[in-house]
Motif scaffolding. Structure first.
Motif, mmCIF file in Angstrom:
data_model
loop_
_atom_site.group_PDB
_atom_site.id
_atom_site.type_symbol
_atom_site.label_atom_id
_atom_site.label_comp_id
_atom_site.label_asym_id
_atom_site.label_seq_id
_atom_site.Cartn_x
_atom_site.Cartn_y
_atom_site.Cartn_z
ATOM 1 N N VAL A 1 32.875 -58.287 7.722
ATOM 2 C CA VAL A 1 33.500 -56.979 7.939
ATOM 3 C C VAL A 1 32.415 -55.924 8.145
ATOM 4 N N PHE A 2 31.400 -55.981 7.295
ATOM 5 C CA PHE A 2 30.313 -55.021 7.429
ATOM 6 C C PHE A 2 29.561 -55.217 8.749
ATOM 7 N N GLY A 3 29.435 -56.494 9.134
ATOM 8 C CA GLY A 3 28.804 -56.776 10.415
ATOM 9 C C GLY A 3 29.562 -56.075 11.537
ATOM 10 N N ARG A 4 30.871 -56.134 11.449
ATOM 11 C CA ARG A 4 31.691 -55.511 12.488
ATOM 12 C C ARG A 4 31.529 -53.988 12.471
ATOM 13 N N VAL A 5 31.495 -53.441 11.252
ATOM 14 C CA VAL A 5 31.323 -51.987 11.136
ATOM 15 C C VAL A 5 29.988 -51.573 11.748
ATOM 16 N N LEU B 1 22.616 -56.494 17.993
ATOM 17 C CA LEU B 1 21.995 -57.755 17.618
ATOM 18 C C LEU B 1 21.986 -57.924 16.095
ATOM 19 N N ALA B 2 21.604 -56.834 15.412
ATOM 20 C CA ALA B 2 21.571 -56.882 13.943
ATOM 21 C C ALA B 2 22.972 -57.158 13.406
ATOM 22 N N ALA B 3 23.979 -56.522 14.036
ATOM 23 C CA ALA B 3 25.359 -56.724 13.586
ATOM 24 C C ALA B 3 25.757 -58.184 13.758
ATOM 25 N N ALA B 4 25.371 -58.767 14.896
ATOM 26 C CA ALA B 4 25.689 -60.177 15.128
ATOM 27 C C ALA B 4 25.002 -61.043 14.078
ATOM 28 N N ASN B 5 23.766 -60.680 13.715
ATOM 29 C CA ASN B 5 23.036 -61.451 12.710
ATOM 30 C C ASN B 5 23.705 -61.359 11.352
ATOM 31 N N VAL B 6 24.187 -60.153 11.011
ATOM 32 C CA VAL B 6 24.862 -59.996 9.722
ATOM 33 C C VAL B 6 26.046 -60.944 9.658
ATOM 34 N N ARG B 7 26.798 -61.005 10.757
ATOM 35 C CA ARG B 7 27.987 -61.842 10.766
ATOM 36 C C ARG B 7 27.632 -63.324 10.770
ATOM 37 N N ASP B 8 26.545 -63.653 11.475
ATOM 38 C CA ASP B 8 26.183 -65.056 11.647
ATOM 39 C C ASP B 8 25.598 -65.640 10.359
ATOM 40 N N GLY B 9 24.791 -64.849 9.657
ATOM 41 C CA GLY B 9 24.110 -65.386 8.471
ATOM 42 C C GLY B 9 24.851 -65.058 7.192
ATOM 43 N N ARG C 1 25.898 -66.738 4.682
ATOM 44 C CA ARG C 1 25.414 -67.264 3.402
ATOM 45 C C ARG C 1 24.150 -66.557 2.944
ATOM 46 N N ARG C 2 23.191 -66.412 3.859
ATOM 47 C CA ARG C 2 21.943 -65.791 3.421
ATOM 48 C C ARG C 2 22.179 -64.336 3.055
ATOM 49 N N ASN C 3 23.070 -63.663 3.766
ATOM 50 C CA ASN C 3 23.303 -62.261 3.440
ATOM 51 C C ASN C 3 24.038 -62.109 2.121
ATOM 52 N N ALA C 4 24.954 -63.035 1.856
ATOM 53 C CA ALA C 4 25.626 -63.008 0.559
ATOM 54 C C ALA C 4 24.615 -63.266 -0.550
ATOM 55 N N ALA C 5 23.640 -64.131 -0.273
ATOM 56 C CA ALA C 5 22.634 -64.439 -1.292
ATOM 57 C C ALA C 5 21.759 -63.226 -1.604
ATOM 58 N N THR C 6 21.469 -62.415 -0.589
ATOM 59 C CA THR C 6 20.683 -61.209 -0.843
ATOM 60 C C THR C 6 21.520 -60.170 -1.577
ATOM 61 N N ALA C 7 22.787 -60.104 -1.216
ATOM 62 C CA ALA C 7 23.634 -59.074 -1.824
ATOM 63 C C ALA C 7 23.909 -59.363 -3.296
#
Ligand code: ATP
Ligand code: MG
Lengths: 647, 259
Positions: A260-264, A277-285, A287-293
């Motif tokens: 959702v945040f990726g879309r925003v 590009l960054a937004a696409a990366n947020v959506r694509d990764g 698991r890794r983004n959840a791990a950082t959060a």
């Protein structure tokens, strides 16, 4: 197999160094708190003290015990949370290698054995670092406790031989537990996945992840409901559990929110290539983004949630103290001077109140004659009629009018905890006088606390009074200027005179100060640990996961600077996710506390620690941003072509 | 043009009397996706890959070649039909059974090498035997590496090797267990023609001297010409079959398919 671990270790040292350090810090925190706790719990008062002095000393140590105890529990919890999320994540990072092992004939058991063996190794190395680190930390932590007055000067926790076994057990235990679930998942990696690049797992939100997340959120909600029916003093520790449960639940479910945040982000930067590009990366990764959060959710939840709870309860006690005080002025003077205040001109009522220390003996629980059930407390000696005019309080049982001669009333301080009710007899000792007094009234608990007992004037031996301080609540006659009356009192009596407003503020400030000390001890190390975990996640992800992705981006035309900007933007989005979800956990906690306060005192306030929130948000963005900047820069230092080719 | 024995039936009659095929597919169907957007990657494929023979699989991009290979090797489950490996049906085999097949009976070589980056060439080569619980001497691994012409590279890591060298390490890894069937997906896809030639010569040698079988997906008619026969796939179906292929002949058929 072990050779494989060893060489993987050489190759992906950031991945493992991060895991080792998370274990080491966790072990150090737990070990340090545990050693302080056992030393504080076995503290002996020096010989040659009176019963009262001894009881008071033991009581001041006794405050250290819950504080350090909660610190210990928190350290253990955080260690489990952070180590398991770090380990699970590093396993996920190595999906492709694991699939390759399957392709070349490895079976599931071997994969699990490999991962568990590695975890054991990392756990042991982490412990080996954690034990000495824990000793250093222990010195720091006990200094802090002494400085804040929780422990006597010269307090020196000692090393215990058994602690070594405990630390090894914890280091090994959390590492193995952390990797257990992940290794089972890794066992399900299909050999074919080796051919599909380093992609994330198809489904991050597995059924068990849903289940765990929902269970923790349900626990948080249940605890909030329970907290509505306990005293604020009891609600406070519950609120900590609420924060922890909510933070775990939200971290577990965060993969739902990440896209959702990726879309925003994508919408915000619609016309901006790097942003898209960054937004696409947020959506694509996911698991890794959840791990950082995850560690950020924990950090923000704990800090904002608990500080907010503390601020709100201080605000509530300030408001209720104001509401319950009917006087205009508060005079603080030596007890033997206070009798002159009622005679000052334009004083309508003066409630002289003297706090005296005492020792209570709980006969029902008494086990040994040397005071197994003795505790120190404080009583306030009052004139009940004056007292009722100066304070707007209604006893919940009995009547203060009967507080004359040989009688006692339970004060708001600890009336619930002591286990007495109206009609019981309290055995106490003031100075050298032994008393057995019937309870004639029970005052309600208040957010601002108060004495344990109220005693009628004349009951305390004269010998204790000269050393005591009196607080006199003065109401002025109608029409008189309180400030002028205050000046009159000042000339008549040595001491300080405050308006009620100023006095209430002082009380609130003092309470705030105590709470801040407690929270500094409780949350200081824990917050740094959580912050470290967030940094570690960013470092590990960039080092292990994204080099070739960055290289590919550069080969498709992005400049190094653009790649770095993309990485930083992505990390900051993830930081925002962590802060927001942490904020949700904190909000639940604070609202739960508000309910408990409102039920008790009728005052429902929410006071937020804006300064701390501001510093935390800015700090999180800054730290994660800088880490991401630094790692992205170093990951793009080499020429891209050497990184896109296989391996 | 020397292309012979063109046979549009999936199963050449000549093989019926030969000994057990290395791999046999019976009416294999593989569907990806849900009803509405389903893709029939394999649409009823029946064929036999002969023992001690080298079969090349060709066809346009997306025709189902890789899917066929993965299904034949038990890496991918099939939607319907049967896959027989050395006579046993692996369609419903358990993970343990498939693992032990991967250990003892089959080997893989893929376009992107799939070596473990942190291990040296000789460690990569020895890996399948180690996973099988065997003690491997460095000698064994080096001997195999020597047989693919990499005796002096055994202590190098994959990233220190050229593409052709990496592929030869991958082949050495597949050779060390002496698999009955080697599955190769575009093994020369990333190689220049001289590296490709040395890789193909190695494969030819496996078939001719050790009697192993090879199933190889390729886009390159020159590579396909090294095989004993060629299957042509289009839209998930076998549309042609050639024996003793030549490069120009294969190229011509392929061109016909892609029109
Ligand atoms: N995991 C998957 N999910 C969905 N569809 C897939 C999947 N794998 C393959 N396909 C589809 O199945 C069809 C056959 O794919 P396959 O990879 O077998 O083609 P190919 O012949 O190997 O092509 P190429 O020569 O390009 O490698 C394609 O249309 C592809 O899109
Ligand atoms: Mg393919």
């Amino acid at each position: 197999m072990l050779r494989l671990s060893a060489s993987t270790f050489r190759e992906q040292w950031q991945l493992f160094l991060g895991s080792i350090l998370t274990v080491a810090i966790g072990v150090a925190l737990v070990q340090s708190s545990l050693l302080i706790l056992v030393t504080a719990a076995t503290l002996e008062a020096p010989a040659g003290l009176s019963t009262l002095e001894r009881a008071q000393l033991m009581d001041s140590y006794a405050l250290a015990i819950p504080v350090v105890g909660i610190t210990l529990a928190l350290a253990l919890f955080l260690t489990i949370f952070i180590v398991s999320s770090t380990f699970a994540f590093t396993v996920a990072q190595r999906r492709r290698d694991l699939a390759l092992l399957r392709l070349t004939g490895g079976n599931r058991k071997q994969l699990r054995k490999l991962l568990l063996g590695e975890a054991a190794l990392l756990g042991l190395v982490g412990t080996a670092l954690g034990v000495p680190l824990g000793l250093a930390l222990m010195r720091l932590q006990s200094q802090l406790l002494v400085m804040f007055g929780f422990l006597p000067a010269g307090f020196r926790p000692g090393w215990q031989h058994w602690i070594f076994a405990v630390s090894v057990g914890i280091g090994l235990g959390v590492a193995l537990a952390g990797v257990l679930a992940a290794s089972r998942r890794a066992g399900r990696v299909r050999p074919l996945d080796a051919l599909r690049g380093t992609g994330d797992e198809a489904r991050v939100m597995t059924a068990s992840r849903w289940f765990v997340g929902m269970v923790f959120l349900a626990v948080a909600v249940a605890l909030i409901i329970v907290a509505q029916s306990v005293d604020p003093s009891g609600a406070m520790p519950l609120m900590m559990l609420v924060t922890l449960a909510a933070a775990v639940g939200l971290s577990t479910l965060s993969p739902l929110v990440v896209p959702v945040f990726g879309r925003v982000l994508g919408l915000l930067f619609r016309k901006h290539t790097i942003g898209t590009l960054a937004a696409a990366n947020v959506r694509d990764g996911v698991r890794r983004n959840a791990a950082t959060a995850a560690p950020l959710i924990m950090l923000v939840g704990l800090l904002v949630g608990l500080l907010g709870t503390s601020f709100s309860s201080t605000a509530a006690s300030e408001q209720t103290l104001h509401r319950d005080t009917a006087a205009d002025l508060v005079v603080t003077s030596p007890a033997d001077e206070a009798h002159r205040i009622p005679g000052v001109q334009a004083v309508a009522n003066a409630s002289v109140e003297v706090d005296v220390p005492l020792v209570m003996t709980n006969v029902e629980h008494e086990e040994d004659a040397l005071g197994g059930a003795m505790e120190s407390g404080n009583a306030r000696v009052v004139d009940p009629d004056d007292y009722l005019r100066a304070h707007r309080v209604q006893p919940v049982a009995g009547s203060l009018e009967q507080l004359h001669g040989q009688a006692v009333a339970l004060g708001p301080g600890r009336s619930g905890e002591l286990g007495y009710s109206i009609g019981d007899t309290v055995h106490l000792k003031i100075g050298d006088r032994q008393l057995q007094l019937p309870i004639v009234a029970v005052l309600p608990t208040t957010p601002y606390g108060g004495p344990d007992l109220l005693l009628p004037k004349g009951i305390a031996p004269e010998s204790v009074l000269p050393s005591a301080t009196a607080q006199t609540f003065v109401s002025t006659v109608q029409g008189a200027d309180p400030a002028a009356v205050g000046d009159n009192i000042r000339t008549a009596v040595p001491g300080t005179v405050d308006s009620v407003d100023a006095w209430v503020q002082q009380q609130a400030a003092a309470e705030q100060d105590t709470q801040l000390r407690i929270f500094t001890v409780l949350l200081g190390m824990a917050s740094l640990y959580a912050l470290f975990a967030a940094i570690n996640a960013v470092v590990v992800i960039t080092a292990a996961d994204r080099r070739s992705e960055f290289a590919a981006a550069r080969l498709s035309g992005l400049t190094r600077r653009q790649v770095v900007r993309m990485a930083v933007l992505e990390s900051e989005t993830v930081t925002a996710i962590g802060i927001l979800l942490g904020g949700v956990a904190a909000t639940g906690t604070i609202l739960g506390m508000r309910g408990a306060l409102e039920r008790m005192s009728g005052v429902g306030v929410v006071e937020l620690p804006w300064l701390a929130i501001g510093a935390l948000v800015a700090g999180a963005f800054l730290v994660v941003g800088l880490t991401s900047l630094w790692t992205a820069r170093s990951a793009t230092r080499m020429s891209p072509i050497s990184l896109v080719s296989d391996e | 043009m020397r292309m012979m024995n063109t046979d549009l039936r999936a199963e050449p009659a000549a093989t019926a009397t030969e000994n057990l095929p290395a791999v046999e597919l019976r009416g294999v169907r593989r569907t990806y996706g849900k009803h509405g957007t389903a893709v029939n990657a394999l649409d009823g494929v029946s064929t036999r890959f002969p023992d001690a023979g080298w079969t090349a699989v060709m066809g346009p991009s997306g025709s189902g070649k890789s899917t066929l290979l993965h299904a034949a090797a038990g890496l991918e489950s099939v939607t319907s039909g049967e896959v027989l490996l050395a006579g046993t049906d692996i369609t419903a085999a358990s993970d343990e059974e498939l693992t032990s097949l991967r250990r003892d009976t089959i080997g893989f070589v893929f376009q992107n090498f799939n070596l473990i980056g942190s291990l040296t060439a000789e460690q990569n080569v020895a890996l399948p035997l180690r996973l099988g619980g065997q003690r491997v001497s460095t000698r064994d691994a080096r001997d195999v590496l020597a047989s693919v012409g990499l005796a002096d590279r055994s202590r190098h890591r994959p990233r220190e090797l050229s593409g052709g060298q990496r592929q030869r390490v991958a082949i050495a890894r597949a050779m060390i267990t002496r698999p009955a069937v080697l599955f190769a997906d575009e093994p020369t896809g990333a190689l220049d023609s001289s590296s490709a030639k040395s890789v193909l010569a190695l494969l030819r040698d496996m078939v001719d001297t050790s009697g192993q079988s090879i199933v190889m997906v390729t886009h390159d008619p020159a590579a396909a010409a090294w095989a004993d026969s060629v299957l042509f796939l289009s839209d998930g179906r076998i549309v042609d079959h050639a024996h003793s292929p030549t490069a120009p002949g294969v190229a011509e058929r392929l061109a016909a398919l892609e029109v």
